[in-house]
Design a protein around this motif. Structure first.
Motif, PDB file in Angstrom:
ATOM      1  N   GLU A  29      15.102  68.082  35.356  1.00 11.63           N
ATOM      2  CA  GLU A  29      15.532  67.324  34.003  1.00 11.63           C
ATOM      3  C   GLU A  29      16.617  66.105  34.223  1.00 11.63           C
ATOM      4  O   GLU A  29      17.266  66.637  34.705  1.00 11.63           O
ATOM      5  CB  GLU A  29      16.181  68.302  33.445  1.00 11.63           C
ATOM      6  CG  GLU A  29      14.673  69.592  32.925  1.00 11.63           C
ATOM      7  CD  GLU A  29      13.836  68.844  32.181  1.00 11.63           C
ATOM      8  OE1 GLU A  29      14.088  67.577  31.242  1.00 11.63           O
ATOM      9  OE2 GLU A  29      12.123  68.662  31.839  1.00 11.63           O
ATOM     10  N   PRO A  30      16.507  65.338  33.516  1.00 11.46           N
ATOM     11  CA  PRO A  30      17.507  64.287  34.010  1.00 11.46           C
ATOM     12  C   PRO A  30      19.268  64.926  32.954  1.00 11.46           C
ATOM     13  O   PRO A  30      18.438  65.597  32.156  1.00 11.46           O
ATOM     14  CB  PRO A  30      16.818  62.941  33.081  1.00 11.46           C
ATOM     15  CG  PRO A  30      16.017  63.204  32.526  1.00 11.46           C
ATOM     16  CD  PRO A  30      15.759  64.857  32.998  1.00 11.46           C
ATOM     17  N   LEU A  31      20.314  64.315  33.405  1.00 14.31           N
ATOM     18  CA  LEU A  31      21.046  64.526  32.624  1.00 14.31           C
ATOM     19  C   LEU A  31      21.779  63.641  31.263  1.00 14.31           C
ATOM     20  O   LEU A  31      21.757  62.662  32.131  1.00 14.31           O
ATOM     21  CB  LEU A  31      22.449  65.382  33.475  1.00 14.31           C
ATOM     22  CG  LEU A  31      22.251  65.932  34.547  1.00 14.31           C
ATOM     23  CD1 LEU A  31      23.266  65.985  35.590  1.00 14.31           C
ATOM     24  CD2 LEU A  31      21.608  67.664  34.124  1.00 14.31           C
ATOM     25  N   GLU A  32      21.492  64.050  30.297  1.00 13.55           N
ATOM     26  CA  GLU A  32      22.093  63.451  29.551  1.00 13.55           C
ATOM     27  C   GLU A  32      23.973  62.923  29.818  1.00 13.55           C
ATOM     28  O   GLU A  32      24.331  64.061  29.564  1.00 13.55           O
ATOM     29  CB  GLU A  32      21.696  63.748  27.616  1.00 13.55           C
ATOM     30  CG  GLU A  32      22.036  62.924  26.856  1.00 13.55           C
ATOM     31  CD  GLU A  32      21.926  63.175  25.650  1.00 13.55           C
ATOM     32  OE1 GLU A  32      22.183  62.413  24.693  1.00 13.55           O
ATOM     33  OE2 GLU A  32      21.602  64.409  25.357  1.00 13.55           O
ATOM     34  N   LEU A  33      23.696  61.917  29.071  1.00 14.41           N
ATOM     35  CA  LEU A  33      25.179  61.259  28.618  1.00 14.41           C
ATOM     36  C   LEU A  33      25.514  61.184  27.297  1.00 14.41           C
ATOM     37  O   LEU A  33      25.667  60.510  26.280  1.00 14.41           O
ATOM     38  CB  LEU A  33      25.254  59.342  29.956  1.00 14.41           C
ATOM     39  CG  LEU A  33      25.144  59.894  31.041  1.00 14.41           C
ATOM     40  CD1 LEU A  33      25.188  58.022  31.701  1.00 14.41           C
ATOM     41  CD2 LEU A  33      25.758  60.255  31.860  1.00 14.41           C
ATOM     42  N   GLN A  34      26.691  62.165  27.390  1.00 14.84           N
ATOM     43  CA  GLN A  34      27.092  62.369  25.918  1.00 14.84           C
ATOM     44  C   GLN A  34      28.100  61.448  25.138  1.00 14.84           C
ATOM     45  O   GLN A  34      29.050  61.093  26.278  1.00 14.84           O
ATOM     46  CB  GLN A  34      27.982  63.502  25.730  1.00 14.84           C
ATOM     47  CG  GLN A  34      27.383  64.948  26.128  1.00 14.84           C
ATOM     48  CD  GLN A  34      26.090  65.048  25.093  1.00 14.84           C
ATOM     49  OE1 GLN A  34      25.813  64.757  23.779  1.00 14.84           O
ATOM     50  NE2 GLN A  34      24.325  66.331  25.025  1.00 14.84           N
ATOM     51  N   ASN A  35      28.240  61.346  24.292  1.00 13.71           N
ATOM     52  CA  ASN A  35      29.264  59.836  23.975  1.00 13.71           C
ATOM     53  C   ASN A  35      29.610  59.820  22.938  1.00 13.71           C
ATOM     54  O   ASN A  35      30.137  60.788  21.484  1.00 13.71           O
ATOM     55  CB  ASN A  35      27.804  58.473  22.821  1.00 13.71           C
ATOM     56  CG  ASN A  35      28.576  57.227  22.802  1.00 13.71           C
ATOM     57  OD1 ASN A  35      29.340  57.256  22.343  1.00 13.71           O
ATOM     58  ND2 ASN A  35      28.452  56.793  22.118  1.00 13.71           N
ATOM     59  N   HIS A  36      31.348  60.157  23.906  1.00  6.60           N
ATOM     60  CA  HIS A  36      32.288  60.330  23.301  1.00  6.60           C
ATOM     61  C   HIS A  36      33.352  59.023  22.690  1.00  6.60           C
ATOM     62  O   HIS A  36      33.239  59.016  23.928  1.00  6.60           O
ATOM     63  CB  HIS A  36      33.693  61.901  24.170  1.00  6.60           C
ATOM     64  CG  HIS A  36      32.316  62.825  24.778  1.00  6.60           C
ATOM     65  ND1 HIS A  36      32.348  64.340  24.111  1.00  6.60           N
ATOM     66  CD2 HIS A  36      32.237  63.081  26.005  1.00  6.60           C
ATOM     67  CE1 HIS A  36      32.179  64.629  24.813  1.00  6.60           C
ATOM     68  NE2 HIS A  36      31.672  64.409  25.048  1.00  6.60           N
ATOM     69  N   PRO A  37      33.618  59.357  21.352  1.00  9.81           N
ATOM     70  CA  PRO A  37      34.699  57.933  20.777  1.00  9.81           C
ATOM     71  C   PRO A  37      35.495  57.477  21.618  1.00  9.81           C
ATOM     72  O   PRO A  37      35.095  56.122  21.517  1.00  9.81           O
ATOM     73  CB  PRO A  37      34.049  58.253  19.414  1.00  9.81           C
ATOM     74  CG  PRO A  37      33.414  59.407  18.911  1.00  9.81           C
ATOM     75  CD  PRO A  37      33.461  60.299  20.754  1.00  9.81           C
ATOM     76  N   LEU A  38      36.286  58.446  21.965  1.00  7.41           N
ATOM     77  CA  LEU A  38      37.367  58.146  22.139  1.00  7.41           C
ATOM     78  C   LEU A  38      37.275  58.114  24.323  1.00  7.41           C
ATOM     79  O   LEU A  38      38.653  58.574  24.689  1.00  7.41           O
ATOM     80  CB  LEU A  38      38.628  58.699  22.169  1.00  7.41           C
ATOM     81  CG  LEU A  38      38.776  58.280  20.225  1.00  7.41           C
ATOM     82  CD1 LEU A  38      39.604  58.945  19.076  1.00  7.41           C
ATOM     83  CD2 LEU A  38      39.184  56.817  20.344  1.00  7.41           C
ATOM     84  N   GLN A  39      36.483  58.400  24.756  1.00  7.65           N
ATOM     85  CA  GLN A  39      36.190  58.517  26.250  1.00  7.65           C
ATOM     86  C   GLN A  39      37.062  57.460  26.663  1.00  7.65           C
ATOM     87  O   GLN A  39      37.165  56.820  26.445  1.00  7.65           O
ATOM     88  CB  GLN A  39      34.455  58.630  27.094  1.00  7.65           C
ATOM     89  CG  GLN A  39      34.597  58.370  27.698  1.00  7.65           C
ATOM     90  CD  GLN A  39      34.550  60.114  28.877  1.00  7.65           C
ATOM     91  OE1 GLN A  39      34.845  60.934  28.212  1.00  7.65           O
ATOM     92  NE2 GLN A  39      35.362  59.855  30.043  1.00  7.65           N
ATOM     93  N   GLY A  40      38.118  57.877  27.609  1.00 12.16           N
ATOM     94  CA  GLY A  40      39.378  57.736  28.242  1.00 12.16           C
ATOM     95  C   GLY A  40      39.563  56.578  27.557  1.00 12.16           C
ATOM     96  O   GLY A  40      40.984  56.648  28.463  1.00 12.16           O
ATOM     97  N   ALA A  41      40.331  56.857  26.427  1.00 13.29           N
ATOM     98  CA  ALA A  41      41.285  57.070  25.865  1.00 13.29           C
ATOM     99  C   ALA A  41      43.057  57.208  26.398  1.00 13.29           C
ATOM    100  O   ALA A  41      43.772  56.729  26.506  1.00 13.29           O
ATOM    101  CB  ALA A  41      41.709  56.883  24.831  1.00 13.29           C
TER     102      ALA A  41
END
Length: 189
Positions: A29-41
């Motif tokens: 199974e591939p791993l889903e990359l979750q979209n966190h709106p402020l990722q990296g802030a």
């Protein structure tokens, strides 16, 4: 000398980095990359007067799909441009972004940013059809860094890196296939 670090996932669902190629497919199974709106802030000092180094990468790593090596037994020196090679799949390839960071995780848990890259994947390989998987070779920024004994190498992957790269306005699920992913880097002999 070129060294390849392989990404894999073990039977206990732990994402790992190894200098040895995984024997066979460790999981399907591939791993889903979750979209966190402020990722990296919270992983950089964006308005510092002295334009110093980025801050602790631990919050950014925890919101990403991340792979960690075991503590290093000997120093590991990275020199030049490293390439992150990965098989990715998406539900829609229009405006799909990716951010890859390599961090040096100290024994106390503090993570220092070593190098990074961010790309619009559709720009690298224009859309042929949705729902297909593609293999990308993503060059990271030039680096000269020594990982000390006891430290860990961490590769974190996410679909955005605010404020350097905004989240995509086109919804899409992005997946990484770790068994087909690695980091190729030049090292001092």
């Amino acid at each position: 000398m070129v060294k390849v670090l392989y990404l894999s996932r073990d039977s206990e669902n732990v994402n790992k980095i190894s200098s040895e190629e995984p024997a066979g497919e460790t999981f399907s199974e591939p791993l889903e990359l979750q979209n966190h709106p402020l990722q990296g802030a919270n992983s950089g000092h964006w308005l510092r007067i002295d334009w110093g180094f980025s801050g602790d990468q631990t919050p950014s790593i925890s919101n990403s799909v991340s792979f960690h090596s075991d503590p290093l037994e000997a120093p590991m020196v990275m020199i030049g441009v490293s390439n992150f090679i990965a098989k990715l799949s998406a539900s829609c390839w229009k405006r799909v972004y990716i951010s890859v960071k390599i961090s040096d995780v100290h024994p106390d848990g503090f993570a220092t940013l070593v190098t990074r890259c961010q790309y619009d994947l559709n720009y690298l390989q224009p859309v042929r059809s949705d729902k297909d998987s593609r293999t990308f070779s993503l060059p990271l920024r030039f680096v000269s860094h020594c990982f000390l004994p006891g430290h860990k190498v961490c590769i974190s992957v996410s679909p955005n890196n605010f404020p350097l790269m905004w989240p995509s306005l086109v919804p899409s699920d992005l997946f990484i296939h770790p068994v087909a992913a690695n980091l190729s880097t030049r090292q001092r002999a």
